[in-house]
Write a protein that holds these residues in place. Structure first.
Motif: not given
Length: 191
Positions: A94-100, A112-119, A179-183
């Motif tokens: 979702g957009l709110v979580n993407k901005i977070n 990846i780390e950001a998504n995992l940290e957000l649960g 971002y591209l390196a992580t992908k």
């Protein structure tokens, strides 16, 4: 799945003339953007493009999404086929979580780390609507425009023949290099 569909409508764009059809699956609405000769092509070029409001609409330089969408629409306009605009913002967080997640990336986390940290998982997308669209449009063979191995695996799991994979490579910049390196390194993207 309880899918609601629109009729097919004409869509003239700066890339060329297309036909467009919408699919609603629960609260998410997706698009099939077809070249005018789509029905006549045995193995159409297909791009499954994951929605990215910040990139596709605002031109964010943190990703390569808008460049990939532009590349795909131009290519489909010239060679025939289909772009599925898969509306699952931020890998479906979702957009709110993407901005977070962006805020966490500003602090040094990768995507990846950001998504995992957000649960969340690293990628929350569900591609089942894509299978429905393929079936609705009669796609049994295609040439897939992607760098994402998960999209390749999903299409193969449907029993759809992939005659060719066309890379969706665009230029990087100082804002999206990480971002591209992580992908590539963490998600196996074929860059």
């Amino acid at each position: 799945m309880n899918i609601i569909q629109s009729n097919i409508a004409k869509l003239p764009t700066k890339y060329g003339k297309f036909k467009i059809k919408a699919y609603k699956d629960g609260s998410q609405e997706h698009l099939a953007i077809m070249s005018q000769d789509f029905e006549l092509i045995d193995a159409p070029y297909v791009r499954i493009h994951s929605e990215c409001l910040t990139g596709d609409t605002l031109g964010s330089l943190k990703c390569d999404c808008q460049n990939q969408l532009d590349l795909s629409l131009k290519f489909i306009s010239e060679h025939g086929g289909l772009v599925i605009y898969h509306r699952q913002e931020g890998r479906n967080i979702g957009l709110v979580n993407k901005i977070n997640a962006y805020a966490l990336q500003d602090l040094g986390r990768n995507t990846i780390e950001a998504n995992l940290e957000l649960g969340f998982k690293e990628d929350e997308r569900d591609y089942s609507i894509v299978g429905y669209i393929f079936e609705d449009l009669g796609i049994k063979t295609l040439k897939l425009i992607t760098n994402n191995p998960e999209k390749l695996d999903y299409v193969k799991s449907l029993g759809v023949e992939i005659k060719e994979r066309i890379p969706a490579i665009t230029n990087s910049n100082k804002y999206n290099e990480g971002y591209l390196a992580t992908k590539k390194e963490k998600m196996g993207h074929l860059l």
